[in-house]
Design a protein around this motif. Structure first.
Motif, PDB file in Angstrom:
ATOM      1  N   GLY A   1       0.820  -1.214   0.000  1.00  0.00           N
ATOM      2  CA  GLY A   1       0.000   0.000   0.000  1.00  0.00           C
ATOM      3  C   GLY A   1       0.847   1.255   0.000  1.00  0.00           C
TER       4      GLY A   1
ATOM      5  N   ASN B   1       2.347   2.448  -3.198  1.00  0.00           N
ATOM      6  CA  ASN B   1       1.405   3.107  -4.107  1.00  0.00           C
ATOM      7  C   ASN B   1       0.650   4.237  -3.419  1.00  0.00           C
ATOM      8  N   ALA B   2       1.274   4.805  -2.385  1.00  0.00           N
ATOM      9  CA  ALA B   2       0.605   5.847  -1.610  1.00  0.00           C
ATOM     10  C   ALA B   2       0.352   7.114  -2.435  1.00  0.00           C
ATOM     11  N   GLN B   3       1.204   7.358  -3.418  1.00  0.00           N
ATOM     12  CA  GLN B   3       1.031   8.554  -4.249  1.00  0.00           C
ATOM     13  C   GLN B   3       0.040   8.328  -5.390  1.00  0.00           C
ATOM     14  N   SER B   4      -0.396   7.109  -5.546  1.00  0.00           N
ATOM     15  CA  SER B   4      -1.361   6.786  -6.600  1.00  0.00           C
ATOM     16  C   SER B   4      -2.776   7.039  -6.095  1.00  0.00           C
TER      17      SER B   4
ATOM     18  N   ARG C   1      -6.569   6.351  -4.800  1.00  0.00           N
ATOM     19  CA  ARG C   1      -7.031   5.424  -3.765  1.00  0.00           C
ATOM     20  C   ARG C   1      -7.345   4.042  -4.337  1.00  0.00           C
TER      21      ARG C   1
ATOM     22  N   MET D   1      -4.171   2.075  -5.022  1.00  0.00           N
ATOM     23  CA  MET D   1      -3.569   1.638  -3.768  1.00  0.00           C
ATOM     24  C   MET D   1      -4.295   0.410  -3.211  1.00  0.00           C
ATOM     25  N   LYS D   2      -5.613   0.429  -3.266  1.00  0.00           N
ATOM     26  CA  LYS D   2      -6.394  -0.698  -2.768  1.00  0.00           C
ATOM     27  C   LYS D   2      -6.186  -1.943  -3.622  1.00  0.00           C
TER      28      LYS D   2
ATOM     29  N   ALA E   1      -3.460  -2.728  -5.252  1.00  0.00           N
ATOM     30  CA  ALA E   1      -2.132  -3.267  -4.915  1.00  0.00           C
ATOM     31  C   ALA E   1      -2.188  -4.055  -3.612  1.00  0.00           C
ATOM     32  N   ILE E   2      -2.924  -3.543  -2.645  1.00  0.00           N
ATOM     33  CA  ILE E   2      -3.074  -4.237  -1.364  1.00  0.00           C
ATOM     34  C   ILE E   2      -3.816  -5.553  -1.552  1.00  0.00           C
TER      35      ILE E   2
ATOM     36  N   VAL F   1      -5.075   2.952   4.221  1.00  0.00           N
ATOM     37  CA  VAL F   1      -5.504   3.701   3.033  1.00  0.00           C
ATOM     38  C   VAL F   1      -6.210   4.983   3.435  1.00  0.00           C
TER      39      VAL F   1
ATOM     40  N   HIS G   1      -4.629   8.757   2.513  1.00  0.00           N
ATOM     41  CA  HIS G   1      -5.341   9.640   1.580  1.00  0.00           C
ATOM     42  C   HIS G   1      -6.045  10.781   2.303  1.00  0.00           C
TER      43      HIS G   1
END
Length: 210
Positions: A77, A80-83, A85, A88-89, A91-92, A193, A197
């Motif tokens: 997560g 991909n924090a800069q991506s 929401r 990011m989810k 990827a998790i 997440v 965000h």
């Protein structure tokens, strides 16, 4: 012990093999599914504190991923924090599927042994019954063959149940444990997440419009 194995006949070796496979699985799962290995206490709070103070770094991602299954999910997560929401989810969730598969390791084998052990015991019972019927001839009954057939039938039935019952108990226990871990990891991932965000949202402007 050897006398019991001889009295149980050759079908008992299938049950012995099943028990030899089941015991290491139970011990390994007990060790691997410890809560401290799967969900370290305060991991998400520690990672969020580090993230807010220093941002994302390779060192943070590496150290987090080494903290067990939950750490791997959180690292995915954060990477991909800069991506958005949704990204990011996703990827998790992708890493979560891999982690879930690893948590289920060997449980199918243990469940299969729990289900098949009574059937293997029943197979031994049938073999014993065949020997019992074979002990009766036109000239009379062979007492040695009769006694051996009875011991084969009873010992295999008993051994089958002795193996199946604890295997089923541990299988159910491990399945429930894995499911509870999955639910908790999902909750922790959602919290990550939301925190990432929410903190990245731009501050609202205040004051009277000119």
């Amino acid at each position: 012990m050897w006398e019991i194995i001889q009295a149980a006949g050759w079908p008992i070796w299938f049950l012995i093999l099943a028990s030899v496979i089941a015991l290491p699985i139970i011990v390994e799962r007990f060790w691997a599914l410890r809560r401290s290995n799967i969900i370290p206490n305060g991991l998400v709070n520690q990672v969020l504190t580090e993230y807010r103070q220093r941002g994302i770094s390779t060192q943070l991602l590496t150290q987090t991923a080494q903290r067990g299954p939950l750490g791997q999910i959180i690292a995915a997560g954060l990477a991909n924090a800069q991506s958005p929401r949704v990204v990011m989810k996703e990827a998790i969730e992708e890493v979560g599927r891999v982690v879930t598969h690893r948590l289920d390791r060997f449980l199918t084998t243990l469940g299969t042994i729990a289900a098949m052990a009574p059937l293997m015991g029943l197979f031994g019972t049938v073999v014993g019954m065949i020997e019992i019927f074979g002990s009766t001839t036109a000239t009379g009954t062979n007492p040695v063959q009769l006694a051996h057939g009875i011991s084969v039938a009873l010992y295999n039935t008993a051994f089958g149940l002795m193996i199946a019952i604890p295997c089923m108990i541990f299988y159910r226990h491990f399945r429930a444990l894995v499911e509870s871990y999955i639910v908790e990891m999902e909750r922790e991932a959602i919290r990550l997440v939301d925190a990432v965000h929410t903190s990245s949202l731009p501050a609202k402007k205040t004051g009277a419009a000119s």
